[in-house]
Design a protein around this motif. Structure first.
Motif, PDB file in Angstrom:
ATOM      1  N   THR A  48      31.521  22.311  24.960  1.00  0.00           N
ATOM      2  CA  THR A  48      30.975  21.262  24.089  1.00  0.00           C
ATOM      3  C   THR A  48      29.886  20.467  24.804  1.00  0.00           C
ATOM      4  OG1 THR A  48      33.263  21.074  23.321  1.00  0.00           O
ATOM      5  CG2 THR A  48      31.698  19.514  22.417  1.00  0.00           C
TER       6      THR A  48
ATOM      7  N   SER B 242      20.295  11.111  28.364  1.00  0.00           N
ATOM      8  CA  SER B 242      19.692  11.186  27.023  1.00  0.00           C
ATOM      9  C   SER B 242      20.199  10.070  26.117  1.00  0.00           C
ATOM     10  CB  SER B 242      19.980  12.552  26.385  1.00  0.00           C
ATOM     11  OG  SER B 242      19.477  13.583  27.191  1.00  0.00           O
TER      12      SER B 242
ATOM     13  N   LYS C  92      23.204  15.766  29.157  1.00  0.00           N
ATOM     14  CA  LYS C  92      24.125  15.191  28.163  1.00  0.00           C
ATOM     15  C   LYS C  92      25.297  14.555  28.890  1.00  0.00           C
ATOM     16  CE  LYS C  92      25.886  17.233  24.609  1.00  0.00           C
ATOM     17  NZ  LYS C  92      26.548  18.316  23.857  1.00  0.00           N
TER      18      LYS C  92
ATOM     19  N   TRP D 260      26.829  22.457  24.326  1.00  0.00           N
ATOM     20  CA  TRP D 260      26.401  22.567  22.927  1.00  0.00           C
ATOM     21  C   TRP D 260      25.249  21.593  22.631  1.00  0.00           C
ATOM     22  CZ3 TRP D 260      26.635  25.640  18.962  1.00  0.00           C
ATOM     23  CH2 TRP D 260      26.451  25.154  17.662  1.00  0.00           C
ATOM     24  N   LYS D 261      24.120  22.164  22.185  1.00  0.00           N
ATOM     25  CA  LYS D 261      22.934  21.379  21.809  1.00  0.00           C
ATOM     26  C   LYS D 261      22.387  20.534  22.962  1.00  0.00           C
ATOM     27  CE  LYS D 261      23.558  21.314  16.849  1.00  0.00           C
ATOM     28  NZ  LYS D 261      23.690  20.531  15.621  1.00  0.00           N
ATOM     29  N   GLY D 262      22.704  20.930  24.203  1.00  0.00           N
ATOM     30  CA  GLY D 262      22.129  20.233  25.353  1.00  0.00           C
ATOM     31  C   GLY D 262      20.720  20.731  25.623  1.00  0.00           C
ATOM     32  N   ASN D 263      19.979  19.945  26.387  1.00  0.00           N
ATOM     33  CA  ASN D 263      18.633  20.358  26.804  1.00  0.00           C
ATOM     34  C   ASN D 263      18.810  21.092  28.139  1.00  0.00           C
ATOM     35  OD1 ASN D 263      15.953  20.570  27.449  1.00  0.00           O
ATOM     36  ND2 ASN D 263      15.725  18.414  28.022  1.00  0.00           N
TER      37      ASN D 263
END
Length: 608
Positions: A376, A577, A316, A379-382
């Motif tokens: 942050t 991404s 990200k 957060w929601k990273g791969n």
């Protein structure tokens, strides 16, 4: 930079490359002017010093857990300082002093800045080498010399320096004050003066390189955050290290030439000494004017490394890039106006204390910006949870938990209750020591292939190293907060004279057991590091699929970094991404866009 300058630099690099095959062992490995080799020299020297520093901490932790007990290892290692295996009080204080000095200056300062500023600044900004390869080499050898002098003080008759790592006068200013105030202290001061010269040469080199040698297209706002951190760290070093040098020189004059900058009204066994007019509090001001920025000289490079490793492994873009730069600069500025919070109990004017409290609490804001931005980014990273990423996440954890106690120590009324207790030790070991070491480990695991010809460190050993170190570090320093709040003072050889501390003996034993476990775990890292240099699995040229320029250089080391042209930069370092409007990646099948890929039409509008 102009095209002419680039052409000239390319010619210079090709000349270097032309002479490359004539290099002897000495010019390549010992007196190398190649920044990549110098970074390895710093790293390996730092790891050796770290091993010695950690071994010392185990010795004095054993004394604290089992005061006055006889241990054969004491007699074997300490000789006359441990008759019949019982540690002498003088050598206890010397071990604490040299442990602190080695870890703060020789491991965390030189190990982080020396290693990673050298390795990454030219590679990530697109430069052939540092602005001055010769000064770079000199800075390493001054560091090496200062390490040797510091270690040599362990072998002298009267023993090494023993006034605490802050070496406050009068213990440090009067050679007759105690055994560790003699030749050992002179060697300590000499070593630190040389170390500061080394740091200044290195810092000036880093600053000039970042300002002058960036490749075409590499504007300041396209620099990776790691480079911003190293750049600002170097500026703090240039501002604050000379102040410690002046303190060391004045202390040498007090010791050897009869001046009294730091001494006044001293009595020894009823006899009045001739010193008058000086003040030990002046030394405190000079020492902490470096000492507090030093905390950030240690932690900022770790923050830069963690930002870089985290963005790559979360796949990200780093969250709040410009806010991160602003917070680095704000931390650098504020770090130079908070030193008084180390001196709340020195008789400071309460109004001045309130000013230092305000500036100290203010520094929590940019620190919090960084912490929230890292969270942050995750957060929601791969998330790719390799050892480098785990140490980066661990660093955020220890930085937050250690930093929260700083709010208590930064408040002049609260600090008085826990000043010079184990609470302070718990705070700064977590926020500075462990966090910075985690940054160091993250950097070594991440850039190891860049340093050692494409080889990777063993991942499974890395996982074992991380988990035991993470559990052990909290096992050591978390209980120390409670020991400190109970009032146990730091640097005491034993607390048996105070019956109220008897019930805390079990906690001291627990801390020591965790310390021994964590120390031996570092041997796993050392084994992994050394064996991977020779037998590590070869990885691809860009093993982590990162955007930054260092992964565009060939795996075999070329002095000059890039054969042929230096790549041109077209974008910032964090395009991970990134998808088109149709949901496909900008580069089909690849979730990252290297900095060297030109911007596509409308892409900038999409960014905004």
């Amino acid at each position: 930079m102009s095209a002419t300058a680039h052409a000239h630099e390319d010619d210079h690099a090709h000349d270097d490359h032309g002479h490359h095959h004539k290099e002897t062992f000495v010019t390549k490995y010992i007196f190398s002017q190649d920044h990549k080799m110098i970074s390895k020299q710093y790293l390996i020297t730092g790891l050796i010093m770290g091993t010695i520093g950690i071994a010392m901490s185990i010795l004095f932790r054993m004394q604290l857990a089992w005061p006055g007990e006889s241990f054969p290892v004491f007699e074997a290692l300490l000789g006359k300082w441990a008759p019949d295996g019982v540690m002498d009080a003088d050598i206890y204080l010397a071990l604490v002093t040299i442990h602190g000095t080695i870890m703060v200056f020789f491991v965390l300062t030189a190990g982080l800045s020396g290693t990673f500023s050298n390795l990454l600044i030219p590679l990530q900004i697109g430069a052939r080498d540092m602005a001055s390869g010769f000064l770079n080499m000199v800075s390493y050898w001054l560091f090496f010399l200062s390490s040797i002098i510091m270690l040599s003080s362990l072998f002298i008759e009267a023993g090494p320096a023993a006034a605490g790592w802050t070496v406050y006068p009068p213990l440090s200013a009067l050679p007759m004050a105690q055994p560790g105030s003699g030749l050992g202290m002179t060697l300590w001061l000499t070593s630190m003066a040389i170390f500061i010269a080394s740091s200044l040469l290195g810092s000036l080199n880093y600053i000039v390189t970042v300002i002058n040698l960036r490749t075409k297209g590499m504007s300041m706002t396209r620099l990776p955050l790691s480079i911003w951190a190293f750049f600002v760290t170097a500026i703090i070093g240039v501002v604050s290290f000379p102040v410690l040098l002046s303190a060391a020189l004045l202390l040498i004059m007090d010791r050897s030439f009869g001046t009294s900058f730091f001494l006044s009204d001293i009595f020894i066994q009823g006899e009045v000494l001739h010193y008058q007019g000086g003040s030990p509090v002046l030394y405190e001001h000079l020492f902490w004017f470096l000492g507090h920025p030093e905390v950030y000289i240690v932690i900022l490079p770790a923050m830069g490394i963690v930002s870089e490793v985290m963005a790559v492994n979360a796949r990200k873009p780093i969250f709040g890039y410009r806010a991160m730069i602003a917070s680095i600069i704000a931390i650098a500025f504020l770090s130079t106006i908070v030193w008084g919070h180390h001196m709340f109990v020195s008789g400071m004017n309460p109004f001045l204390g309130s000013v230092f409290t305000f500036t100290t609490l203010l520094i929590a804001i940019p620190s919090a910006v960084k912490a929230f931005n890292w969270i942050t980014t995750l957060w929601k990273g791969n998330l790719q949870l390799n050892p480098g990423m785990l140490f980066s996440i661990g660093m955020v954890s220890t930085f937050i938990s250690g930093g929260l106690t700083g709010i208590i120590l930064g408040d002049s009324t609260l600090d008085i209750n826990v000043h010079d207790t184990y609470f302070v030790i718990a705070h700064f070991h977590l926020v500075m020591g462990i966090s910075a070491l985690y940054g160091l480990f993250a950097g070594v695991y991440h850039w190891f292939p860049k340093m050692f010809y494409g080889r990777l460190m063993n991942k499974n050993l890395g996982y074992v190293h991380f988990w035991i170190t993470a559990i052990g570090s909290y096992g050591i320093f978390f209980p120390m907060h409670f020991v400190g709040m109970a009032g146990v003072p730091r640097r005491y050889y034993q607390n048996t004279a105070f019956p109220m501390f008897d019930e805390l003996t079990d906690v001291q034993i627990l801390i020591t057991m965790f310390a021994i476990l964590t120390a031996f775990t570092q041997l796993i890292f050392i084994y992994n590091f050394i064996s991977s240099i020779f037998y590590g699995k070869k990885g691809p040229e860009n093993p982590w699929q990162a955007n930054t320029l260092e992964w565009t250089t060939p795996i075999e080391h070329v002095h000059g970094n890039w054969p042929g042209e230096i790549p041109e930069v077209h974008r910032w370092a964090y395009d991970y991404s990134k998808t088109r409007e149709d949901g496909e990646y900008v580069i089909p099948g690849q979730d990252f866009i290297p900095q060297t890929v030109p911007l596509q039409e409308n892409e900038e509008e999409m960014n905004h």
